[in-house]
Design a protein around this motif. Structure first.
Motif, PDB file in Angstrom:
ATOM      1  N   LEU A   1       8.589  54.240   1.744  1.00  0.00           N
ATOM      2  CA  LEU A   1       9.366  53.313   2.561  1.00  0.00           C
ATOM      3  C   LEU A   1       8.470  52.219   3.143  1.00  0.00           C
ATOM      4  N   SER A   2       7.254  52.564   3.520  1.00  0.00           N
ATOM      5  CA  SER A   2       6.313  51.557   4.026  1.00  0.00           C
ATOM      6  C   SER A   2       6.002  50.522   2.956  1.00  0.00           C
ATOM      7  N   ALA A   3       5.785  50.964   1.720  1.00  0.00           N
ATOM      8  CA  ALA A   3       5.495  50.041   0.626  1.00  0.00           C
ATOM      9  C   ALA A   3       6.676  49.113   0.357  1.00  0.00           C
ATOM     10  N   VAL A   4       7.895  49.668   0.455  1.00  0.00           N
ATOM     11  CA  VAL A   4       9.097  48.843   0.254  1.00  0.00           C
ATOM     12  C   VAL A   4       9.185  47.779   1.349  1.00  0.00           C
ATOM     13  N   LEU A   5       8.952  48.163   2.598  1.00  0.00           N
ATOM     14  CA  LEU A   5       8.990  47.218   3.708  1.00  0.00           C
ATOM     15  C   LEU A   5       7.996  46.079   3.500  1.00  0.00           C
ATOM     16  N   CYS A   6       6.784  46.410   3.102  1.00  0.00           N
ATOM     17  CA  CYS A   6       5.749  45.384   2.886  1.00  0.00           C
ATOM     18  C   CYS A   6       6.177  44.407   1.794  1.00  0.00           C
ATOM     19  N   ALA A   7       6.740  44.926   0.715  1.00  0.00           N
ATOM     20  CA  ALA A   7       7.158  44.061  -0.391  1.00  0.00           C
ATOM     21  C   ALA A   7       8.292  43.139   0.034  1.00  0.00           C
TER      22      ALA A   7
ATOM     23  N   PRO B   1      12.499  58.624   9.161  1.00  0.00           N
ATOM     24  CA  PRO B   1      12.467  57.513   8.196  1.00  0.00           C
ATOM     25  C   PRO B   1      13.863  57.041   7.790  1.00  0.00           C
ATOM     26  N   ALA B   2      14.857  57.943   7.838  1.00  0.00           N
ATOM     27  CA  ALA B   2      16.211  57.550   7.453  1.00  0.00           C
ATOM     28  C   ALA B   2      16.741  56.456   8.377  1.00  0.00           C
ATOM     29  N   THR B   3      16.351  56.499   9.690  1.00  0.00           N
ATOM     30  CA  THR B   3      16.781  55.468  10.624  1.00  0.00           C
ATOM     31  C   THR B   3      16.170  54.119  10.247  1.00  0.00           C
ATOM     32  N   VAL B   4      14.892  54.148   9.860  1.00  0.00           N
ATOM     33  CA  VAL B   4      14.228  52.908   9.420  1.00  0.00           C
ATOM     34  C   VAL B   4      14.912  52.367   8.167  1.00  0.00           C
ATOM     35  N   LEU B   5      15.260  53.233   7.232  1.00  0.00           N
ATOM     36  CA  LEU B   5      15.939  52.802   6.003  1.00  0.00           C
ATOM     37  C   LEU B   5      17.284  52.148   6.327  1.00  0.00           C
ATOM     38  N   ALA B   6      18.038  52.755   7.265  1.00  0.00           N
ATOM     39  CA  ALA B   6      19.331  52.182   7.631  1.00  0.00           C
ATOM     40  C   ALA B   6      19.156  50.806   8.258  1.00  0.00           C
ATOM     41  N   SER B   7      18.135  50.650   9.096  1.00  0.00           N
ATOM     42  CA  SER B   7      17.874  49.351   9.720  1.00  0.00           C
ATOM     43  C   SER B   7      17.470  48.317   8.660  1.00  0.00           C
ATOM     44  N   LEU B   8      16.661  48.742   7.671  1.00  0.00           N
ATOM     45  CA  LEU B   8      16.259  47.835   6.597  1.00  0.00           C
ATOM     46  C   LEU B   8      17.476  47.376   5.802  1.00  0.00           C
ATOM     47  N   VAL B   9      18.371  48.294   5.501  1.00  0.00           N
ATOM     48  CA  VAL B   9      19.578  47.952   4.754  1.00  0.00           C
ATOM     49  C   VAL B   9      20.424  46.945   5.540  1.00  0.00           C
ATOM     50  N   ASP B  10      20.568  47.182   6.843  1.00  0.00           N
ATOM     51  CA  ASP B  10      21.355  46.264   7.674  1.00  0.00           C
ATOM     52  C   ASP B  10      20.704  44.890   7.724  1.00  0.00           C
TER      53      ASP B  10
ATOM     54  N   LEU C   1      18.732  54.378  -0.424  1.00  0.00           N
ATOM     55  CA  LEU C   1      18.717  52.923  -0.634  1.00  0.00           C
ATOM     56  C   LEU C   1      19.761  52.518  -1.671  1.00  0.00           C
ATOM     57  N   VAL C   2      19.901  53.336  -2.737  1.00  0.00           N
ATOM     58  CA  VAL C   2      20.903  53.054  -3.773  1.00  0.00           C
ATOM     59  C   VAL C   2      22.312  53.240  -3.212  1.00  0.00           C
ATOM     60  N   ARG C   3      22.498  54.331  -2.439  1.00  0.00           N
ATOM     61  CA  ARG C   3      23.831  54.643  -1.922  1.00  0.00           C
ATOM     62  C   ARG C   3      24.323  53.578  -0.939  1.00  0.00           C
ATOM     63  N   ASP C   4      23.436  53.172   0.008  1.00  0.00           N
ATOM     64  CA  ASP C   4      23.838  52.252   1.074  1.00  0.00           C
ATOM     65  C   ASP C   4      23.487  50.803   0.761  1.00  0.00           C
ATOM     66  N   GLN C   5      23.203  50.521  -0.472  1.00  0.00           N
ATOM     67  CA  GLN C   5      22.761  49.198  -0.917  1.00  0.00           C
ATOM     68  C   GLN C   5      23.727  48.086  -0.452  1.00  0.00           C
TER      69      GLN C   5
END
Length: 846
Positions: free
Chosen positions: A62-68, A92-101, A132-136
């Motif tokens: 998830l960190s690598a995805v954020l940087c990219a 990390p799921a909370t960070v993923l949800a925030s990234l998706v939003d 990430l795929v599900r909440d894309q």
């Protein structure tokens, strides 16, 4: 090398799909394709992440995805994405949800490319990717690049229409693309060598690239290609480093053993390896894309990539040569048990066990030959060893039929003679019948229709289905030769059914050729043409271009097209028949080509070719129908060009070959008419009508009726002329015989036009004749179109002036006039000044 077609396909697939999976084994150019796509479509909306083992944990991934994503130009400086951090986060799921939003509120689309997804592992990491795929969000496009399919819910994505895919088959270089790739590498191969390289590499980009690197310095490309996978160090290093070193020892051993065969089932893999779970290993390799693919309707056949298999097989032969024949014997037995006879025999030939080869040949060779596999059967006979090949009458006859199918008549005759010398005192019925059928087929191939031989009904036994089908084809040819058309057609229906039921495709070709014999004997040219076209299509699909039946089909097709007034089609049909080893086919092919040339306006040249073909034939035997057709054609052409001595020679040749009959009487009637003896012409036509034997050529009676109409017009008996023309139309209509109408007297052609609508049941055909003749005349006129200067020379040729006088009149040199005269002769199809003037007047060119 850029591949714009594939790149555009990738780009087009991304628009409707949320996720794009590019999945193929190492070396297929996945990353290069994506890099080219990014360069072509712009980097402003692209975020690229190449994964490595440091990204294995869910947090690391998830960190690598954020940087990219942060580095992507479409992410503004005030985006919440810059405030997100994985380290220190409770979940990390909370960070993923925030990234998706945060991605979802971007004003433009964002493409996230995840390269080398196969390095990921761990349940939590894949759960994060699946989230990430599900909440894309709607504006995010995910591109997953992997050498194996990751454990994600792709089945659901396919159903929802959210997934687009490119795999190894899509990334494979085609035969059309490879030459460009090689030229970029400074390598120039022939078309044949390029095809060989594509077969070796299966379009695999890495294999092609490595081959090109070595080919630049290879003094002999053919030798390099033969030894590429087994000896080339670069490909070996790549396969070991990128493929084999990553596999478990059990999987590597299994692939090494399976390298002896092109395809393997789980059961065969278990037999060769002695491991009950070999099928599960193969399934795992296929899932992981380790250059193993599954195919077939039941998806139970596995195939190792050709380069990998070649390397493994070469390694197996070097390290364990004693094991190779044992493996081949096991494969042969397994494939034979499942009914895969072709592959079984190939492996038996490599097993070194002559007795096993003989056993397989005895049970499968007839079927294989009627499938069209003469080379494989000959390979089997050779592998059986001379002790069997020269002593066993079955194997000798297998060789005879193989050579016959290949068009090697001398070798076939040698084998038949050897079989007679080794014939057993108590030969079984199957062996006797097999020999008879080969002898009969050999006679047919030489143009000797076997009328006199007894008609044998096959009663069953060894190879009974194949022999019964072949026997029906043989009976059909005999019955057709004896005039029993309906019975012949019945036998062919039986043969067709048996051939189709047993998958005997070469026998189907044989049956189509026999059908063309039957149809031409009955005068049904359209049906014969269709049968020939079907036979040639079968031969092309099966790769049987050297079969003796192919050139025979070509000449029959050419003859049908001549009758249908299609000289160009006739010429195309007989291409290549001049090189036939069969004198009858060579003669018939030249007859068609010369006649087509005559019909297209090359009249003198065409007649000379007809004459030369007959002279070359000499005293060789020839089917009576072909003699009749050749004689009628050459005789008519000679009379049309006023070559009366040649016409007399042809008439004498026909009389000597045919004796009395309808064709001989037609030749006599034509000769008498050409010399102005109308009474003798009428008498000969009357004898033709009274002649007992039917015509050998279906066009004979049509031409006789047209000549009768011409004579009637000459003596001003118009009613009789019309009746004779009506008879000609009625006789010609069933087989659509058109050619005789193209060369009748102009008065008969005018009568046809004037009487259109008054021919009763043949009105439709009469209209077709008129339409076809109009097009034919225009085509000949176009072929013979003269230039302005050639027309001026032609006008001068009608006078008594010498060529130097014509040159002086036209203010050109004598050599220029001679050049124009040669061009005029060629275009009009003549070889004399008088003939040129006559031909020009006939065509309205004067």
């Amino acid at each position: 090398m850029r591949r714009p077609g594939l790149r555009d396909r990738l780009d087009g697939a991304m628009a409707p799909a949320g996720v794009t999976l590019v999945c193929a084994p190492p070396g297929y150019g996945k990353t290069l394709l994506l890099a080219d796509w990014v360069e072509a479509t712009g980097t402003h909306d692209k975020a690229w992440l190449t994964l490595d083992p440091g990204d294995l944990s869910a947090e690391g991934f998830l960190s690598a995805v954020l940087c990219a994503v942060r580095e992507c130009p479409v992410v503004p400086g005030d985006s919440k994405i810059h405030d997100l951090a994985v380290r220190g986060a409770r979940d990390p799921a909370t960070v993923l949800a925030s990234l998706v939003d945060a991605i979802g509120v971007l004003r433009t689309r964002l493409h996230l490319v995840l390269d080398d997804v196969q390095v990921l592992s761990g349940r939590e990491t894949f759960r994060t990717l699946a989230g990430l795929v599900r909440d894309q969000p709607r504006n995010l496009r995910l591109v997953l690049v992997s050498s194996s399919e990751p454990p994600l819910p792709f089945a659901r994505l396919r159903v929802e229409g959210r997934l687009s895919e490119l795999d190894g088959a899509d990334l494979r270089f085609s035969a059309d693309e490879v030459p460009s790739l090689l030229r970029l590498a400074g390598v120039d191969l022939t078309e044949r060598q390029t095809r060989r390289l594509v077969e070796l590499t299966d379009g695999w980009a890495a294999g092609l690239r490595l081959a090109a690197r070595s080919l630049r310095d290879a003094p002999d490309p053919d030798r390099f290609l033969d030894e590429y996978a087994s000896l080339d160090r670069t490909i070996a290093d790549f396969l070991i480093g990128e493929v084999l070193s990553r596999l478990p020892r059990k999987a590597s051993r299994l692939l090494r053993l399976l390298s002896v065969c092109e395809n393997a089932t789980p059961a065969l893999a278990a037999t060769l390896s002695g491991e009950a779970g070999a099928g599960e290993v193969l399934a795992g390799l296929e899932r992981e894309n380790s250059l193993v693919t599954v195919h077939g309707k039941d998806r139970r056949w596995y195939r190792i990539h050709p380069l990998l298999r070649s390397y493994l097989n070469a390694d197996l032969n070097r390290s364990s040569p004693e094991l190779v024949p044992v493996l081949h014997k096991l494969v042969a037995a397994s494939l034979a048990e499942e009914g895969h006879n072709q592959e079984a025999l190939r492996h038996a030939c490599r097993s070194g066990d002559g007795q096993a080869v003989v056993s397989l040949l005895r049970s499968t060779a007839i079927d294989l030959l009627l499938l069209g596999e003469p080379d494989l059967v000959l390979e089997g006979v050779a592998a059986a060893g001379s002790a069997f090949a020269h002593a066993d009458p079955w194997l000798i006859l297998f060789s005879a039929l193989s050579w016959l199918q290949k068009g090697e008549f001398t070798e076939a005759e040698r084998a038949l003679a050897l079989a007679r010398g080794r014939w057993p005192a108590a030969a079984g019925p199957a062996l006797v019948e097999f020999q008879r059928l080969i002898v009969s087929a050999h006679a047919c191939a030489l143009g000797k229709l076997p009328r006199a031989a007894p008609l044998v009904h096959w009663g069953g036994g060894e190879g009974s289905a194949a022999l019964a089908a072949w026997n029906s084809v043989d009976r059909a040819v005999r019955l057709a030769a004896d005039g029993e058309r309906s019975e012949a057609l019945r036998e062919l229906r039986i043969a067709d059914y048996l051939a189709e039921e047993n998958g005997l495709t070469y026998l189907s070709l044989h049956a189509k050729v026999a059908l063309s014999f039957v149809e031409v004997a009955g005068g049904d040219y359209p049906a014969m043409e269709l049968a020939c076209e079907q036979a040639l299509a079968l031969a092309a699909r099966g790769g049987w271009r050297r079969s003796p039946w192919v050139p025979l089909c070509r000449v029959l097709l050419g003859l049908a097209r001549l009758v249908h007034l299609d000289p160009a089609g006739a010429l195309r049909a007989v291409e290549g028949t001049a090189s036939s080893t069969w004198p009858m086919v060579r003669f018939a092919g030249e007859l068609v080509a010369a006649t087509a040339g005559f019909d297209r306006g090359e009249r003198a040249v065409g007649l000379d070719r007809l004459h030369a073909a007959r002279r070359e034939l000499g005293d060789r035997p020839l089917d009576a129908a072909l003699v009749a057709m050749a004689a009628l054609t050459e005789h008519k052409c000679a009379l049309d060009l006023s070559r009366f001595p040649l016409a007399r020679e042809v008439a004498g040749w026909a009389a000597g070959r045919l004796g009395a009959g309808r064709e001989s009487h037609l030749i006599e009637a034509r000769t008498a008419f050409a010399h102005g003896d109308l009474d003798e012409a009428v008498r000969s036509l009357r004898l033709l009508r009274e002649c007992e034997p039917p015509a050998l050529v279906p066009t004979t009676d049509v031409e006789a009726s047209l000549l009768e109409s011409t004579i009637a017009l000459a003596v001003h008996r118009r009613t009789l002329a019309r009746q004779a023309l009506d008879t000609a139309l009625r006789l010609a209509e069933p087989a659509e015989v058109l050619r005789p109408f193209a060369f009748v007297d102009q008065g008969v052609r005018r009568l046809l036009v004037e009487q259109l609508g008054g021919f009763g049941s043949t009105n439709g055909f009469a209209g077709k004749v008129r339409t076809v003749l109009t097009g034919f005349t225009e085509e000949r006129a176009e072929t013979a179109r003269l230039t302005t200067r050639e027309l001026a020379v032609l006008h001068s040729l009608t006078s008594s002036r010498q060529l130097d006088e014509i040159a002086s009149q036209l203010s050109v040199s004598v050599n220029t006039v001679k050049t124009h005269v040669r061009a005029i002769y060629a275009k009009l199809g003549v070889n004399s000044r008088r003939q040129a003037v006559v031909a020009a007047r006939e065509r309205g060119l004067d």
